[in-house]
Design an enzyme around this catalytic site. Structure first.
Site: not given
Ligand code: EPZ
Length: 441
Positions: A419, A22-23, A118, A123, A313
């Site tokens: 989803r 998916k991702n 989610c 975030r 995840d």
């Molecule tokens: C991706 O989310 C995935 N979603 C998430 O999967 C997954 O949990 C996550 O990566 C971590 O592996 C998709 O790919 C669509 P991050 P993303 O940016 O991109 C913080 C699922 O179940 N952060 O790596 O949002 C953020 O708040 C979903 O498939 C900032 O602080 O994850 C989090 O605490 C749930 N500033 C951490 O970093 C930013 O600009 C990781 O976020 C961006 C992120």
């Protein structure tokens, strides 16, 4: 309203193939609109997030056909004036924010709401903004502030110029967005402290198949040399690391014997290690992993980390397995600030879990604004109950809990699960589970 009804405990037996990630697909679809011609993408999962993305791309003007996991996309009729038509879909999912990077590359201007997704705690998108600013994009910071009731991402630039970008954390989303905004920028872009997840690598590989010049994907330093144009291509999405891990944990939870095929076993090294540490028997080959669930299960400590660490995840499914052990376990959730809401549902099934929302400060326990760890008592078994899916991966965890529990479990909120998992009921039923979807209207 449809719910999932499960009668446990039946050991899962057999073999299965999982769909494309998916991702990865959610990054590849926006990447495909950067081409001057159509692309054909195979192994795309048929899940609601993908359907939402297809709706957005069609509203932008793209021609999209999707059947039997094959998606054909012709981006040549996408127009900037159509961007205002997709606000609702943008707010319904997280990955819609990849359109920021893709549309900045196409039109050098984009105005869209912030994404949904989610509820896992805070975030922010500051790392995305940091990357876009470095590439020359002006973004109205007022409009995306938390105080805004309807925050809007409003960015524009005369041109995108290659830059050095150092991420403060290896954000999956910000890394993919930076790739989408730099592949046609003027000059060289360097991403430092980039995310290395398999789905990030797959998006980079797709862009390279389109003619982008990217090296280093899968390491924490990625180099992108801007190119003039990109061409449509044929591609097949990598198998879904998180779906594979979900089925591996389900096999262990039901003392089953399940082989997941058509995969890259190395993507699951951290999960394999933890399941072995708990006492399960795991073997693997070139493109398969076999999990034989054993008892008694030992307690373990899991710390979620960016790839190649244990994936956040799969934290929720792992929490279910920990309840079935004979010893206590700990989970430290280092990625998100509130990913333990699901434990309340497990407690209805007889689990004994303590989420630590306080921290020793100045000699006393003080409430903290995040749930960063939890202790899972090894109660050895769960009993069926009526439970709720808080989010996508929590929903998968609820299904695993129902498969492992004695008696009947009814899971509601299954729209979250759909989803990210294609036909989770059919997949588990094919492995011998007593599971069905029932309409409770
Ligand atoms: C991706 O989310 C995935 N979603 C998430 O999967 C997954 O949990 C996550 O990566 C971590 O592996 C998709 O790919 C669509 P991050 P993303 O940016 O991109 C913080 C699922 O179940 N952060 O790596 O949002 C953020 O708040 C979903 O498939 C900032 O602080 O994850 C989090 O605490 C749930 N500033 C951490 O970093 C930013 O600009 C990781 O976020 C961006 C992120």
């Amino acid at each position: 309203m449809e719910k999932i009804v499960i009668n446990g405990t039946k050991p899962l037996k057999g073999e299965l193939y999982v769909t494309g990630a998916k991702n990865a697909a959610l990054g590849i679809l926006p990447a495909a609109i950067l081409a001057d011609s159509p692309s054909v993408i195979d192994n795309v999962p048929d899940i609601s997030d993908i359907q939402h993305y297809i709706t957005m791309l069609r509203k932008l003007g793209a021609g999209v056909r999707f059947e039997n996991h094959r998606l054909t996309i012709d981006p040549r009729s996408i127009r900037p004036e159509n961007i205002r038509n997709i606000d609702e879909e943008v707010k319904s999912m997280r990955a819609s924010y990849y359109l920021y990077g893709a549309l900045l590359t196409l039109f050098k201007k984009v105005t869209m709401p912030l994404p949904g997704g989610c509820n896992l705690g805070d975030r922010p998108i500051d790392q995305h903004v940091k990357a876009f600013n470095a590439l020359g994009v002006d973004i109205d910071k007022e409009k995306i502030s938390k105080e805004e009731t309807n925050p809007i991402f409003d960015g524009h630039c005369d041109k995108l110029t290659g830059a050095d970008i150092y991420f403060d954390l290896p954000s999956v989303g910000a890394t993919i967005n930076a790739l989408l905004a730099s592949v046609k920028a003027e000059g060289v872009t360097m991403l430092y402290n980039a995310a290395k997840e398999p789905h990030v690598v797959d998006v980079a590989n797709f862009l390279v198949a389109m003619g982008a010049r990217i090296t280093g994907a899968g390491t924490d330093t990625i180099k992108i040399r801007g190119v003039e144009s990109l061409n449509g291509c044929e591609y097949s999405v990598v198998a879904d690391q998180i779906c594979i891990g979900t089925y591996m944990i389900a096999a262990a939870a039901t003392e089953g014997d399940v082989t997941v095929k058509g995969i890259i076993p190395e993507h699951l090294d951290s999960v394999t290690a933890k399941l072995r540490e708990m006492g399960n028997d795991i073997t693997s080959g070139d493109d398969w992993i076999r999990v034989v669930g054993k008892r008694p299960l030992k307690g373990v400590t899991v710390r979620t980390k960016p790839y190649p660490g244990f994936p956040t995840d799969l934290q929720q499914p792992m929490g279910v397995l920990m309840c079935l052990a004979d010893e206590d376990s700990e989970i430290y959730e280092t990625i998100f600030t509130d990913r333990f809401q699901y434990t309340e549902q497990l407690i209805k099934m007889g689990a004994d879990i303590r989420v630590h929302r306080t921290k020793e400060m100045d000699g006393e326990q003080k409430e903290i604004d995040a749930a960063r760890s939890a202790t899972f008592r090894g109660v050895g078994k769960l009993k069926g109950a009526e439970i709720l899916s808080n989010d996508l991966r929590a929903g998968a965890a609820m299904v695993i809990a129902g498969l492992a529990a004695e008696g009947q479990t009814i899971v509601s909120g299954i729209e979250h699960i759909e989803r990210g998992y294609e036909d989770i009921v059919g997949s588990f039923r094919a492995l011998g589970a007593d599971i069905k979807k029932v309409d409770f209207n």
